[in-house]
Design a protein around this motif. Structure first.
Motif, PDB file in Angstrom:
ATOM      1  N   ARG A   6       0.829  -1.209   0.000  1.00  0.00           N
ATOM      2  CA  ARG A   6       0.000   0.000   0.000  1.00  0.00           C
ATOM      3  C   ARG A   6       0.862   1.256   0.000  1.00  0.00           C
ATOM      4  NH1 ARG A   6      -2.736  -3.983  -0.048  1.00  0.00           N
ATOM      5  NH2 ARG A   6      -2.019  -3.767  -2.186  1.00  0.00           N
ATOM      6  N   ILE A   7       1.999   1.235   0.699  1.00  0.00           N
ATOM      7  CA  ILE A   7       2.902   2.391   0.674  1.00  0.00           C
ATOM      8  C   ILE A   7       3.411   2.619  -0.745  1.00  0.00           C
ATOM      9  CG2 ILE A   7       5.185   3.218   1.393  1.00  0.00           C
ATOM     10  CD1 ILE A   7       4.586   1.963   4.152  1.00  0.00           C
ATOM     11  N   SER A   8       3.760   1.540  -1.444  1.00  0.00           N
ATOM     12  CA  SER A   8       4.204   1.664  -2.837  1.00  0.00           C
ATOM     13  C   SER A   8       3.108   2.269  -3.702  1.00  0.00           C
ATOM     14  CB  SER A   8       4.600   0.293  -3.388  1.00  0.00           C
ATOM     15  OG  SER A   8       5.737  -0.204  -2.715  1.00  0.00           O
ATOM     16  N   GLU A   9       1.869   1.849  -3.467  1.00  0.00           N
ATOM     17  CA  GLU A   9       0.752   2.378  -4.246  1.00  0.00           C
ATOM     18  C   GLU A   9       0.474   3.834  -3.905  1.00  0.00           C
ATOM     19  OE1 GLU A   9      -1.762  -1.722  -5.135  1.00  0.00           O
ATOM     20  OE2 GLU A   9      -2.247  -0.524  -3.372  1.00  0.00           O
ATOM     21  N   LEU A  10       0.652   4.198  -2.634  1.00  0.00           N
ATOM     22  CA  LEU A  10       0.482   5.602  -2.249  1.00  0.00           C
ATOM     23  C   LEU A  10       1.549   6.477  -2.901  1.00  0.00           C
ATOM     24  CD1 LEU A  10      -0.449   5.335   1.539  1.00  0.00           C
ATOM     25  CD2 LEU A  10      -1.908   6.187  -0.293  1.00  0.00           C
ATOM     26  N   LEU A  11       2.780   5.977  -2.937  1.00  0.00           N
ATOM     27  CA  LEU A  11       3.851   6.717  -3.601  1.00  0.00           C
ATOM     28  C   LEU A  11       3.570   6.853  -5.090  1.00  0.00           C
ATOM     29  CD1 LEU A  11       7.023   5.232  -1.847  1.00  0.00           C
ATOM     30  CD2 LEU A  11       6.056   7.521  -1.548  1.00  0.00           C
ATOM     31  N   GLU A  12       3.017   5.789  -5.676  1.00  0.00           N
ATOM     32  CA  GLU A  12       2.660   5.840  -7.092  1.00  0.00           C
ATOM     33  C   GLU A  12       1.555   6.876  -7.322  1.00  0.00           C
ATOM     34  OE1 GLU A  12       0.931   2.916 -10.637  1.00  0.00           O
ATOM     35  OE2 GLU A  12       1.604   2.065  -8.742  1.00  0.00           O
ATOM     36  N   ALA A  13       0.596   6.948  -6.373  1.00  0.00           N
ATOM     37  CA  ALA A  13      -0.483   7.933  -6.484  1.00  0.00           C
ATOM     38  C   ALA A  13       0.071   9.349  -6.410  1.00  0.00           C
ATOM     39  CB  ALA A  13      -1.518   7.703  -5.381  1.00  0.00           C
ATOM     40  N   VAL A  14       1.029   9.559  -5.499  1.00  0.00           N
ATOM     41  CA  VAL A  14       1.668  10.874  -5.378  1.00  0.00           C
ATOM     42  C   VAL A  14       2.428  11.219  -6.654  1.00  0.00           C
ATOM     43  CG1 VAL A  14       3.439  12.190  -4.157  1.00  0.00           C
ATOM     44  CG2 VAL A  14       1.825  10.806  -2.862  1.00  0.00           C
ATOM     45  N   ASP A  15       3.185  10.253  -7.164  1.00  0.00           N
ATOM     46  CA  ASP A  15       3.935  10.474  -8.411  1.00  0.00           C
ATOM     47  C   ASP A  15       2.992  10.799  -9.573  1.00  0.00           C
ATOM     48  OD1 ASP A  15       6.304  10.009  -7.124  1.00  0.00           O
ATOM     49  OD2 ASP A  15       6.536   7.951  -7.831  1.00  0.00           O
ATOM     50  N   THR A  16       1.862  10.097  -9.610  1.00  0.00           N
ATOM     51  CA  THR A  16       0.885  10.326 -10.680  1.00  0.00           C
ATOM     52  C   THR A  16       0.386  11.763 -10.658  1.00  0.00           C
ATOM     53  OG1 THR A  16       0.170   8.019 -10.674  1.00  0.00           O
ATOM     54  CG2 THR A  16      -1.364   9.630 -11.587  1.00  0.00           C
ATOM     55  N   ILE A  17       0.062  12.246  -9.463  1.00  0.00           N
ATOM     56  CA  ILE A  17      -0.442  13.617  -9.316  1.00  0.00           C
ATOM     57  C   ILE A  17       0.649  14.633  -9.620  1.00  0.00           C
ATOM     58  CG2 ILE A  17      -1.370  15.300  -7.671  1.00  0.00           C
ATOM     59  CD1 ILE A  17      -2.667  12.881  -6.229  1.00  0.00           C
TER      60      ILE A  17
END
Length: 209
Positions: free
Chosen positions: A130-141
């Motif tokens: 989930r941390i990896s996915e949160l980082l991916e979400a931040v990178d996406t934005i």
């Protein structure tokens, strides 16, 4: 429960599976149904048996932003954190598809952490994923242009739904990505011209996954 046992038998010890079958509460949720809301005290930790759940973050004005999707074999790290800290939920969880869950009472989380190695591994791995996915979400934005964000969003929905035909309106995309419907409509037409999606009535076909 038979589906639950089939999906999780290779993750947990047989003794833990037996305990889960005894204390877990089976729950079905329909597509679009609220599973968890901001401000609720969390009494159960969900394990997904079938379907998919989308996890959203809400700002002070009530606007929501998609964080990640949960599928079979997943659980939510933010739910775990709130459970262990006995805090109110800081996320909203909504059924992306018709889904079934096994709800584990919170009190067993800490008990099983010391009792079962497989449970401890599962919780730690869930945090990492989930941390990896949160980082991916931040990178996406932070780094992707809005048209790239929309395309990624559609691909993610296609994958969790296991269907390249995504049933979603322009307004729903705008809500999930925290933007306007006008912007979404304009960029979807641009993506269609690139031959990577096909716009249909109340749904979008993803041509390149």
């Amino acid at each position: 429960m038979e589906t639950f046992l089939e999906n999780y038998k290779n993750i947990f010890e047989s003794d833990l599976i037996d305990e889960m079958a005894q204390v877990g509460i089976f729950k079905k949720v329909a597509k679009g149904q609220l599973v968890l809301d901001v401000g609720e005290y969390i009494k159960y930790m969900p394990l997904i048996v079938s379907g998919a759940i989308k996890v959203m973050r809400e700002d002070e004005e009530g606007e929501e932003l998609l964080l990640y999707f949960l599928e079979v074999g997943d659980t939510c790290a933010m739910t775990i954190s709130c459970c262990l800290g006995q805090k109110k939920s800081e996320i909203t969880a909504i059924a992306e598809t018709d889904s079934s869950l096994v709800m584990i009472p919170v009190k067993y989380m800490s008990i099983w952490m010391s009792k079962y190695q497989s449970w401890q591994n599962f919780i730690l791995e869930s945090y990492n994923e989930r941390i990896s996915e949160l980082l991916e979400a931040v990178d996406t934005i932070a780094f992707l242009k809005m048209d790239e964000r929309i395309y990624k969003y559609l691909k993610d929905k296609a994958m969790v739904n296991r269907n390249d035909l995504v049933e979603v309106t322009h307004q729903q995309i705008a809500n999930d990505l925290h933007t306007s419907r006008v912007v979404v409509s304009r960029l979807l037409k641009s993506l269609e011209k690139q031959n990577i999606i096909e716009l249909q009535r109340n749904c979008i076909k993803v041509l390149k996954l």
